[in-house]
Scaffold this active site. Structure first.
Site, PDB file in Angstrom:
ATOM      1  N   GLY A  82       1.784  11.482 -25.032  1.00  0.00           N
ATOM      2  CA  GLY A  82       2.133  11.642 -26.443  1.00  0.00           C
ATOM      3  C   GLY A  82       1.106  12.518 -27.137  1.00  0.00           C
ATOM      4  N   ASP A  84      -0.948  12.995 -31.338  1.00  0.00           N
ATOM      5  CA  ASP A  84      -1.037  12.598 -32.749  1.00  0.00           C
ATOM      6  C   ASP A  84      -0.453  13.677 -33.648  1.00  0.00           C
ATOM      7  OD1 ASP A  84      -2.324  10.126 -32.221  1.00  0.00           O
ATOM      8  OD2 ASP A  84      -4.132  11.265 -31.744  1.00  0.00           O
ATOM      9  N   GLU A 103      -7.602  11.488 -20.877  1.00  0.00           N
ATOM     10  CA  GLU A 103      -6.360  12.255 -21.072  1.00  0.00           C
ATOM     11  C   GLU A 103      -6.622  13.740 -20.839  1.00  0.00           C
ATOM     12  OE1 GLU A 103      -4.249   9.290 -24.335  1.00  0.00           O
ATOM     13  OE2 GLU A 103      -5.280  11.064 -25.041  1.00  0.00           O
TER      14      GLU A 103
HETATM   15  C1  5RP Z   1      -4.062   8.129 -27.197  1.00  0.00           C
HETATM   16  C2  5RP Z   1      -3.238   9.326 -27.555  1.00  0.00           C
HETATM   17  C3  5RP Z   1      -1.793   9.124 -27.819  1.00  0.00           C
HETATM   18  O1  5RP Z   1      -1.061   9.971 -27.007  1.00  0.00           O
HETATM   19  C4  5RP Z   1      -1.513   9.452 -29.267  1.00  0.00           C
HETATM   20  O2  5RP Z   1      -2.349   8.652 -30.086  1.00  0.00           O
HETATM   21  C5  5RP Z   1      -0.043   9.219 -29.615  1.00  0.00           C
HETATM   22  O3  5RP Z   1       0.276   7.856 -29.513  1.00  0.00           O
HETATM   23  P1  5RP Z   1       1.703   7.281 -29.901  1.00  0.00           P
HETATM   24  O4  5RP Z   1       2.658   7.683 -28.825  1.00  0.00           O
HETATM   25  O5  5RP Z   1       1.471   5.789 -29.955  1.00  0.00           O
HETATM   26  O6  5RP Z   1       2.087   7.831 -31.249  1.00  0.00           O
HETATM   27  O7  5RP Z   1      -3.711  10.429 -27.627  1.00  0.00           O
HETATM   28  O8  5RP Z   1      -5.420   8.452 -27.030  1.00  0.00           O
END
Ligand code: 5RP
Length: 220
Positions: A82, A84, A103
């Site tokens: 995913g 942000d 990641e």
């Molecule tokens: C975690 C991340 C996630 O991919 C990002 O925060 C998106 O999360 P979500 O799918 O819950 O919106 O980078 O470190």
């Protein structure tokens, strides 16, 4: 809820990219959780999986997958995660969950990066969502001062230690005009482990969930 439906549609669309004998890198977060819940549909195609966080490792194991070390599997064919925020030119910010370093390692090591998001994550300019930076603890004040010099407002993430034993600074109020340049510049500050801009190696595919399907952007 509309956002959950969009996340589900993006996650389901990612299953189509998993080909036979796939070595799969798996990101973290709520959209990836939906992916993991549906991964059994393509289980026969997955040769090995590698994980970006303990949370993802636990969820993969609960779903019946073995989780390998990156060092044992070589280069993942696919990394699905995913974001942000994401721009239509494939730049992302990540790390809302604090797993940004692992990641970024998986993204760097993988042959193809697929970003799965709901439509609220699409932005013209990155930076409205605070940018996470993983920092070595003794460098937190120094790095905070450097980030103020770059126009941001750092905030130490409270009661949070990364899985690598470090801290997270969330940087507010950055307007990220040149994501690859800023990614490099922040990573050059002593004590930074990595930052949440994913632009030097951007996504190859963005799957944007819609209420009734998915909008696919492919990086040519
Ligand atoms: C975690 C991340 C996630 O991919 C990002 O925060 C998106 O999360 P979500 O799918 O819950 O919106 O980078 O470190």
């Amino acid at each position: 809820m509309k956002q959950n439906q969009e996340k589900e549609n993006a996650a389901l669309a990612a299953l189509d990219y998993i080909q036979h004998e796939c070595i799969l890198g798996v990101g973290s977060g709520s959209t990836v959780t939906i992916l993991i819940q549906n991964l059994n549909k393509v289980k026969h195609k997955i040769k090995a999986s590698v994980s970006s966080s303990e949370d993802t490792t636990n969820k993969l194991k609960q779903a019946g997958f073995e989780v390998d070390e990156l060092s044992n599997v070589g280069s993942p064919d696919l990394y699905i995660d995913g974001a942000d925020e994401v721009t239509r030119n494939f730049y992302m910010t990540k790390g809302g969950g604090g797993a940004l370093t692992r990641e970024k390692i998986l993204a760097a090591a993988s042959k193809k990066i697929i970003c799965i998001v709901d439509s609220s994550k699409i932005v013209d300019v990155l930076g409205k969502y605070p940018l996470p930076i993983e920092v070595i603890p003794m460098a937190k004040s120094y790095i905070s001062r450097e980030m103020i010099r770059l126009g941001g407002q750092p905030e130490l993430r409270q009661n949070f230690v990364t899985e690598n034993g470090n801290l997270i600074l969330d940087i507010h109020n950055l307007t990220i005009i040149d994501p690859p340049q800023l990614e490099k510049q922040i990573n050059n500050i002593a004590g930074v482990v990595t930052n949440g801009i994913f632009a030097i190696k951007p996504a190859d595919v963005i799957l944007i969930g819609q209420s009734n399907g998915v909008n696919t952007l492919e990086n040519q």
